[in-house]
Design a protein around this motif. Structure first.
Motif, PDB file in Angstrom:
ATOM      1  N   ARG A 118      -4.263   1.627   4.093  1.00  0.00           N
ATOM      2  CA  ARG A 118      -4.126   0.173   3.887  1.00  0.00           C
ATOM      3  C   ARG A 118      -5.494  -0.522   3.908  1.00  0.00           C
ATOM      4  N   ASP A 152       0.861   4.709   1.158  1.00  0.00           N
ATOM      5  CA  ASP A 152       0.063   5.503   2.102  1.00  0.00           C
ATOM      6  C   ASP A 152      -0.219   6.916   1.610  1.00  0.00           C
ATOM      7  N   ASN A 212       0.842  -1.202   0.000  1.00  0.00           N
ATOM      8  CA  ASN A 212       0.000   0.000   0.000  1.00  0.00           C
ATOM      9  C   ASN A 212       0.878   1.252   0.000  1.00  0.00           C
TER      10      ASN A 212
END
Ligand code: HPA
Length: 274
Positions: free
Chosen positions: A153, A148, A146
């Motif tokens: 997430r 950010d 992921n």
């Protein structure tokens, strides 16, 4: 393949080299909204072929072009050319245009699709505003590391389709005298249509309409913090106890016949959006 921030930035730079527009509304011109492209007061049109990392359209009639301009006076980026999992694209590729629209500044996404109606009250030709979805694609565009800076997430999914925009769409439909259903959309990969047993199952788990798109784009939109408004054009009736063979030509004909209605509705929704 995970499409990274660098790839999004590369596509955005290519667009920025051609236009300084700051679109607020992204519209995926899927089935039911294709003709909306003609209503846009376009400043810039860019072929997907000229944009790094954009998938190429394989489906005939999907032009594969990004349009910057105004619709109902609102600054829009329209994505003409939609990608489906069944064509062989990854869900990261399918959803890349949503990432780019967000990076250009869009805060709201409008999507549409053609769907089979499973709610027995629905008829072919009906329009439905999507209130929620079920992802049965067996895949998710957010699988992988992921980033950010793009989103969390574990994105929350308690309201993927903005309730306020559902209300606004219903109000717009009322003003235009266009009947509008509301319901849950379930996405499968296709390309097969469903069996009678599958329709029975999909209805049982709470879906009103079924199709092969939209959910990946909406998942990424939610991840990226976009508000979403979605519509389905009900192109055929999928009642397990009265199922006839799907007539694809008729499905396309029904979708095309509903286009002016949906285009008018989306235009009115944009007018009403703050
Ligand atoms: N399934 C059934 N009918 C449909 C679909 C689908 O995925 N899409 C449009 N009509």
């Amino acid at each position: 393949m995970t499409l990274s921030r660098d790839q999004i930035d590369a596509a955005v730079s290519a667009i920025r080299a051609r236009s300084a527009a700051s679109p607020e509304y992204a519209i995926i011109l899927g089935t039911g909204l294709g003709t909306l492209a003609d209503r846009i007061d376009a400043d810039t049109r860019i072929s997907y072929a000229d944009l790094p990392h954009f998938p190429r359209s394989t489906v005939e009639g999907h032009a594969g072009e990004l349009i910057l301009g105004r619709l109902a006076g609102r600054p829009v980026v329209a994505l003409s050319g939609r990608f489906h999992r069944y064509e062989g694209y990854t869900l990261q590729q399918v959803t890349f245009p949503v990432r780019v629209a967000r990076a250009l500044g869009a805060h709201t996404l409008i999507v549409s699709n053609a769907a089979g109606g499973m709610n027995p009250h629905f008829r072919a030709g009906d329009l439905m505003v999507i209130t929620d979805h079920i992802n049965l694609m067996g895949d998710n565009p957010l699988i992988g590391p992921n980033d950010d800076t793009l989103g969390p997430r574990f994105p929350d999914m308690c309201e993927p389709y903005s309730n306020a925009l559902v209300d606004l769409a219903e109000q717009a439909a009322l003003e235009l005298g266009i009947p509008l259903r509301r319901g849950v959309y379930v996405a499968l990969t296709g390309p097969c249509l469903e069996t009678r047993a599958e329709y029975r199952f999909l209805r049982l788990i709470g879906a009103d309409a079924v199709g092969m798109s939209t959910v990946p784009e909406v998942i990424v939109a939610v991840h990226a913090g976009l508000r979403v408004l979605g519509f389905s054009v009900i192109t055929d009736e999928c009642f397990p106890d009265a199922l006839r063979p799907a007539d694809i030509a008729k499905i396309i004909e029904t979708a095309n016949a509903a286009e002016p209605k949906l285009a008018a509705l989306v235009t009115r929704c944009l007018e009403k959006m703050a």
